[in-house]
Design a protein around this motif. Sequence first.
Motif, PDB file in Angstrom:
ATOM      1  N   TRP A 149     -35.301  17.139   2.895  1.00  0.00           N
ATOM      2  CA  TRP A 149     -36.268  17.123   1.790  1.00  0.00           C
ATOM      3  C   TRP A 149     -37.499  16.334   2.205  1.00  0.00           C
ATOM      4  N   THR A 153     -34.243  14.484  -8.317  1.00  0.00           N
ATOM      5  CA  THR A 153     -34.664  15.705  -9.005  1.00  0.00           C
ATOM      6  C   THR A 153     -34.487  16.916  -8.102  1.00  0.00           C
ATOM      7  N   ARG A 213     -30.800  17.835  -7.810  1.00  0.00           N
ATOM      8  CA  ARG A 213     -30.095  17.865  -9.094  1.00  0.00           C
ATOM      9  C   ARG A 213     -28.997  18.930  -9.159  1.00  0.00           C
ATOM     10  N   ALA A 214     -29.283  20.138  -8.740  1.00  0.00           N
ATOM     11  CA  ALA A 214     -28.287  21.208  -8.856  1.00  0.00           C
ATOM     12  C   ALA A 214     -27.033  20.892  -8.060  1.00  0.00           C
ATOM     13  N   LEU A 215     -27.196  20.268  -6.899  1.00  0.00           N
ATOM     14  CA  LEU A 215     -26.036  19.916  -6.088  1.00  0.00           C
ATOM     15  C   LEU A 215     -25.272  18.752  -6.703  1.00  0.00           C
ATOM     16  N   GLU A 272     -25.060  18.123  -9.867  1.00  0.00           N
ATOM     17  CA  GLU A 272     -24.377  18.645 -11.054  1.00  0.00           C
ATOM     18  C   GLU A 272     -23.093  19.398 -10.714  1.00  0.00           C
ATOM     19  N   ARG A 273     -23.040  20.044  -9.550  1.00  0.00           N
ATOM     20  CA  ARG A 273     -21.920  20.939  -9.292  1.00  0.00           C
ATOM     21  C   ARG A 273     -21.064  20.586  -8.080  1.00  0.00           C
ATOM     22  N   HIS A 274     -21.651  19.933  -7.054  1.00  0.00           N
ATOM     23  CA  HIS A 274     -20.917  19.807  -5.791  1.00  0.00           C
ATOM     24  C   HIS A 274     -20.900  18.412  -5.163  1.00  0.00           C
ATOM     25  N   MET A 310     -29.536  13.302 -17.057  1.00  0.00           N
ATOM     26  CA  MET A 310     -28.202  13.510 -16.494  1.00  0.00           C
ATOM     27  C   MET A 310     -27.300  12.359 -16.895  1.00  0.00           C
ATOM     28  N   ALA A 334     -19.981  16.192 -11.085  1.00  0.00           N
ATOM     29  CA  ALA A 334     -19.430  17.369 -10.407  1.00  0.00           C
ATOM     30  C   ALA A 334     -17.912  17.375 -10.388  1.00  0.00           C
TER      31      ALA A 334
END
Length: 382
Positions: free
Chosen positions: A9, A94, A97-99, A101-103, A126, A132
Motif C-alpha cells: 500500500w 481504511t 478494511r475489507a480484509l 472485516e473478513r480475513h 468498525m 473476522a
Amino acid sequence: MAAYLEVTWVDPVTGTTGFLVIDRLVRGVSSGGLRMRAGCTLDEVRGLAAGMTLKEALHYDSTGRYVPLGGAKGGIDFDPYDRNAREILGRYLTAMRALIERHWTMGEDFGLRQDTIDDVLGEMGMGSSIQAVYPLLDNEKQARDRLAAAFGVKVDGVPLDELVGGYGVAEATLAALPAKDGPVRAVVQGFGSMGGATARYLAAAGVLVVGIADRHGVVANPAGLDVENLLRHRDPLGGIDRMGLRPGDTTLPLDDWLAVPAEVLVPAAVSYCVDETNCDRVAAQVIVEAANLPVTAAAERSLAARGVTIIPDFLANSATNAWWWWTLFGDIEPTAESAFGKIRQRMRALVAATLARPGTPRAAALALAAQNLDRIAVRFPS
C-alpha cells in the motif's frame, strides 16, 4: 510455501509504504499484529507472517475449543513518534478494511498500541480489530463479553492484556535456564509492554535483571535493577525517565546492551538487532526471543556453534496471541488466575518439549509446529 496474499500500500497523501501479508488461512481467517516503524519492509512483514503461522500452530490442542488460525502480519514504514503517525494509520486501516472485516484478525505490535488501533477503527465505524473471527464462534455475544471482561482485568493497576505476553516470555525463560549456583542475571532489550512485563516477572521469580535497554541507551546495575521503580518511570512506548534512577544504577551507550554480563538475554523490541556484526559481543548463555525475528539466521548459527541456547520467537512470545483466543473461544476464564495458570502450563510444556528434541531449539519447535499444521490441515482441509 508461498504466502496466500501479499499487499503493498502507498499512502496517497505522504507516499508512506505499508504492507499486509496473509501467510495462511485456516477456516478463512488469519491472525497477526500490525507494526509501525521506520524502515519496515515487505520481506520483514513476510517473515513475521510466516512466524505467526508457526506461533498459532504450536498451541493446537485437538481437545480445546480454540483452533489455531492462519498467520498474517501488517507493517507500516513510518516513525510511530511522528505527529502524522495516527493519520497514516487511519488511511492504512481504511485501505485494508475489507480484509480486516473478513480475513485478518489484528492487534498491536511494535510501535503501535491496541487502544490506538481500537480508537481509529472506532472512528471508521468498525467495532473490533478481530471481527473476522466472529463467524467461527459458537456464541459471539458470550465470547465478546468474555474477552471484554478479560481486557477489564488489572493486576496491580496494570491491564492484564499488557502483562500476558511478558509473563509468557518469563515462563519460557525460567523453563530454559541452565542449572546454576547463585542468582541468574538477565538483560532485557526493550521496555514496552512485552519487555516491561518480562522484566517484572523475571524479577518476581528471583532473577536479577541487571540491564534494560530502551531507545535512549542502557540502564544497568550489577546488583539488580528495581524493575518496579523503572516501570513507574516509563513512558507509553517504553522509554525510561533517567531522573527516576536509583543509587547504583548506571547508564551505558545503547550498543553495550549485548555485553552486559548476564546468563540470559531477552531481546524484546526490534527485529534483526543481533546479527553477524555484533553477535560476538553476546555474553549470555541463553537468548529468549521476546521480539519478532531479533536474531538473524547467520547470527543464530554462530551463536549455536558457541553453545548458546536460543528459544525462538514464535514459541517464546506466543502467549499474548494464545491468550486472546483461549479467552474468546472459552478455554479459560476472563481472570488473571486462569490466564497465568494456562500460560505457565503451556509455555513450560512447549519449552520442555523443544529442549528434549535433538538439534537446535528452533529446529525442534519448527518440527512441533509442522506436525500441528498437518493435523489442522487434515481436520480443516482448504
